[in-house]
Design a protein around this motif. Sequence first.
Motif, PDB file in Angstrom:
ATOM      1  N   GLN A   7     -85.099   1.850 -19.281  1.00  0.00           N
ATOM      2  CA  GLN A   7     -84.171   1.259 -20.235  1.00  0.00           C
ATOM      3  C   GLN A   7     -82.946   2.167 -20.455  1.00  0.00           C
ATOM      4  O   GLN A   7     -81.831   1.694 -20.565  1.00  0.00           O
ATOM      5  N   ASN A   8     -83.190   3.473 -20.504  1.00  0.00           N
ATOM      6  CA  ASN A   8     -82.104   4.395 -20.880  1.00  0.00           C
ATOM      7  C   ASN A   8     -81.336   4.977 -19.712  1.00  0.00           C
ATOM      8  O   ASN A   8     -80.397   5.725 -19.930  1.00  0.00           O
ATOM      9  N   GLY A  10     -78.701   5.767 -17.305  1.00  0.00           N
ATOM     10  CA  GLY A  10     -77.301   5.440 -17.020  1.00  0.00           C
ATOM     11  C   GLY A  10     -77.077   5.240 -15.527  1.00  0.00           C
ATOM     12  O   GLY A  10     -76.232   4.440 -15.123  1.00  0.00           O
ATOM     13  N   TYR A  13     -78.112   1.883 -14.807  1.00  0.00           N
ATOM     14  CA  TYR A  13     -77.131   0.972 -15.409  1.00  0.00           C
ATOM     15  C   TYR A  13     -75.950   0.720 -14.460  1.00  0.00           C
ATOM     16  O   TYR A  13     -75.442  -0.397 -14.368  1.00  0.00           O
ATOM     17  N   LYS A  14     -75.549   1.749 -13.707  1.00  0.00           N
ATOM     18  CA  LYS A  14     -74.469   1.562 -12.728  1.00  0.00           C
ATOM     19  C   LYS A  14     -74.825   0.419 -11.764  1.00  0.00           C
ATOM     20  O   LYS A  14     -74.008  -0.436 -11.453  1.00  0.00           O
ATOM     21  N   PRO A 161     -70.544   4.317 -16.959  1.00  0.00           N
ATOM     22  CA  PRO A 161     -71.678   4.433 -17.885  1.00  0.00           C
ATOM     23  C   PRO A 161     -71.704   5.725 -18.702  1.00  0.00           C
ATOM     24  O   PRO A 161     -71.839   5.688 -19.922  1.00  0.00           O
ATOM     25  N   TYR A 162     -71.573   6.875 -18.052  1.00  0.00           N
ATOM     26  CA  TYR A 162     -71.687   8.117 -18.826  1.00  0.00           C
ATOM     27  C   TYR A 162     -70.434   8.418 -19.634  1.00  0.00           C
ATOM     28  O   TYR A 162     -70.514   9.113 -20.646  1.00  0.00           O
ATOM     29  N   LYS A 194     -74.175  -5.235 -21.043  1.00  0.00           N
ATOM     30  CA  LYS A 194     -74.431  -4.094 -21.936  1.00  0.00           C
ATOM     31  C   LYS A 194     -75.538  -3.210 -21.389  1.00  0.00           C
ATOM     32  O   LYS A 194     -76.369  -3.685 -20.621  1.00  0.00           O
ATOM     33  N   ARG A 195     -75.585  -1.965 -21.858  1.00  0.00           N
ATOM     34  CA  ARG A 195     -76.779  -1.142 -21.615  1.00  0.00           C
ATOM     35  C   ARG A 195     -77.957  -1.834 -22.266  1.00  0.00           C
ATOM     36  O   ARG A 195     -77.772  -2.554 -23.240  1.00  0.00           O
TER      37      ARG A 195
END
Length: 196
Positions: A7-8, A10, A13-14, A161-162, A194-195
């Motif tokens: 979930q967390n 990053g 997430y990319k 993301p970061y 969204k994240r």
Amino acid sequence: MKLYMTQNSGNAYKVRLLLSMLNVPYEKSMVDFPGGEHKKEPFLKLNPRGQVPVLEDGGRVLWGSTACLVYVARKHGGDTWLPTDPAGMAEVAQWLELAQNELHYGLQWARGVKTGIRKVGSYEEYQGYGNAGLALLEGRLKNNEWLALGRPTVGDVACYPYVSVSPEGGFKLENHPAVTAWTKRFEALPGWVKRL
Ligand SMILES: N[C@@H](CCC(=O)N[C@@H](CS)C(=O)NCC(=O)O)C(=O)O
């Protein structure tokens, strides 16, 4: 395609961002970090580094966000997100490089220390790398809407993301107005998610 992620993450997430922007269907496989699944077999067969993201596609397994972005961009995005002409590809690669260095070891690790995820290393050193990365982005984005080629590319996807969560690491995005404006432009792109 199957994306191994948390979930967390990053870095995962990319990959989620690009898959969504290119409308590519995929399955999420959540890796149990607290249970240490990423440091044991069978996960280590997928990624010997014991990290997410990992992307599986028809028996092919790729680890690392850069490899995943390159694969998805070339397989589903044609020349738009990562061209193959030498100069264009290299221009985009410069930003993939920044994402893997100053942004990861600076922005992300400083955030890790602040939020208690990262127990080792020097916050000041990470902050120094992170601020160098933000200054470099600001210099580029002052006169350019996007990092490379005058359009969104995997360079933007890798850096976003970061940067977007860097305030959680103690970074002051308000001191970088061009970077802040770029994050807003990025968030307005079709398919942005969204994240988690
Ligand atoms: N360079 C790699 C870094 C991957 C990475 O650090 N992933 C983190 C989650 S965002 C992770 O799996 N950390 C666990 C570990 O390193 O043990 C990439 O871009 O994918």
